[in-house]
Scaffold this active site. Sequence first.
Site, short mmCIF file in Angstrom:
data_model
loop_
_atom_site.label_atom_id
_atom_site.label_comp_id
_atom_site.label_asym_id
_atom_site.label_seq_id
_atom_site.Cartn_x
_atom_site.Cartn_y
_atom_site.Cartn_z
N CYS A 96 56.77 20.45 43.21
CA CYS A 96 57.88 20.75 42.31
C CYS A 96 57.83 22.22 41.83
CB CYS A 96 57.90 19.77 41.14
SG CYS A 96 59.47 19.71 40.25
N HIS A 134 58.39 14.53 44.23
CA HIS A 134 57.20 13.97 43.58
C HIS A 134 56.57 12.86 44.42
CE1 HIS A 134 57.57 15.96 39.58
NE2 HIS A 134 58.82 16.08 40.00
N GLU A 177 53.80 11.57 43.97
CA GLU A 177 52.98 10.71 43.10
C GLU A 177 53.82 9.70 42.34
OE1 GLU A 177 54.96 13.10 40.24
OE2 GLU A 177 54.10 13.63 42.17
#
Length: 395
Positions: free
Chosen positions: A263, A357, A359
């Site tokens: 990001c 993202h 995660e």
Amino acid sequence: MTHAQPEPALLVLEDGRTFHGEAYGARGVTVGEAVFCTGMTGYQETLTDPSYHRQVVVMTAPHIGNTGVNTTDMESQRIWVAGYVVRDPAIRPSNWRSQGDLAQALDHAGVVGISGVDTRALTRHLRDRGAMRVGIFSGDAAQEGTPEMLRQVQEAPRMAGSALAAEVSTPEAYVVSPPEGVATRFRVAALDLGIKGMTPALMAQRGIEVHVLPSRTSAQELLELKPDGVFFSNGPGDPATAEHEVELLREVLDRRIPFFGICFGNQLLGRALGLGTYKLAFGHRGINQPVLDRETGKVEVTSHNHGFAIAWPDGIPTDQPADTPYGQVRCNHVALNDDVVEGLSCTDVPAFSVQYHPEAAAGPHDAEYLFDRFVDLLERHTADAPSPAPTTQES
């Protein structure tokens, strides 16, 4: 049973459009950048994502709060959003994991929100006009005249030009070690620009000892750790303001230390390579964004939260590499909705990054393999490193 009369609230956009609703969460005044999030689940992860610092989040899903809140789904130690806008808040949470009510959690955190808003109309307005400053006024503040409210909104700082990473970064370094039964294979220095808790957790599961560092960490302090790799996290603000972080990253690239960025970290890799950045009209926020991985040819459903993007030298990023002071770089991930650069891969230095993202705790999990790709990069770099010269002992 009688119910308390709902308190009025008013949402005022910087272009003068207003939306009436009811107070939700804390009462008072808040201002920030109005953005919309298209996720139908994972609202607690959104609220606790430091990348939403100074943003008023509009949820496009109509029903919010159904699953309550809990300590497990926190991505950081607190709620970061500046304000919260929903259409139909849950009357009460209904989930076996719930430990509390969302409205009460917002109130406890001092987050001013508004409910009963036509979020579809508001989202369409933001898509047409672009993300803009907004204010929410509730309680006694809702009695102020609209001209005074609009003045407060228009005097609020813009997101473009704002340096915010230091405001959300950890004040002290800390370590996330591999869980019991997982051997430590690598040490990674992770610069916290607004890191989410799941990120070091997923690295640790892969045998990485993660040293999470404040955003103002110097190159000397980072290098003293002798890291096998370096990671730059997500975070809020304008990447054009992150001069310290870009210079630190160039030190990493100069020393050929393996690098992975997510990001904000992706945007800073672009800047370190000499590429520009720009502000998107309304950004990508949600957990349903399609991205093409050009390395595998697969289309992934991904989680996003970004309002800035990398400017590719020739406009729309093709699969042809661009030249930089650090060699060639490819746009190896691209957004299928609007051709935004969603990932970089360097040819001549061990560095890559993604804009989204991997995660994503609330899902989807299509891109979690990128942590394995980082481990592969660390393994290759370790294997290619020259062995230390043998020492001789005096007899």
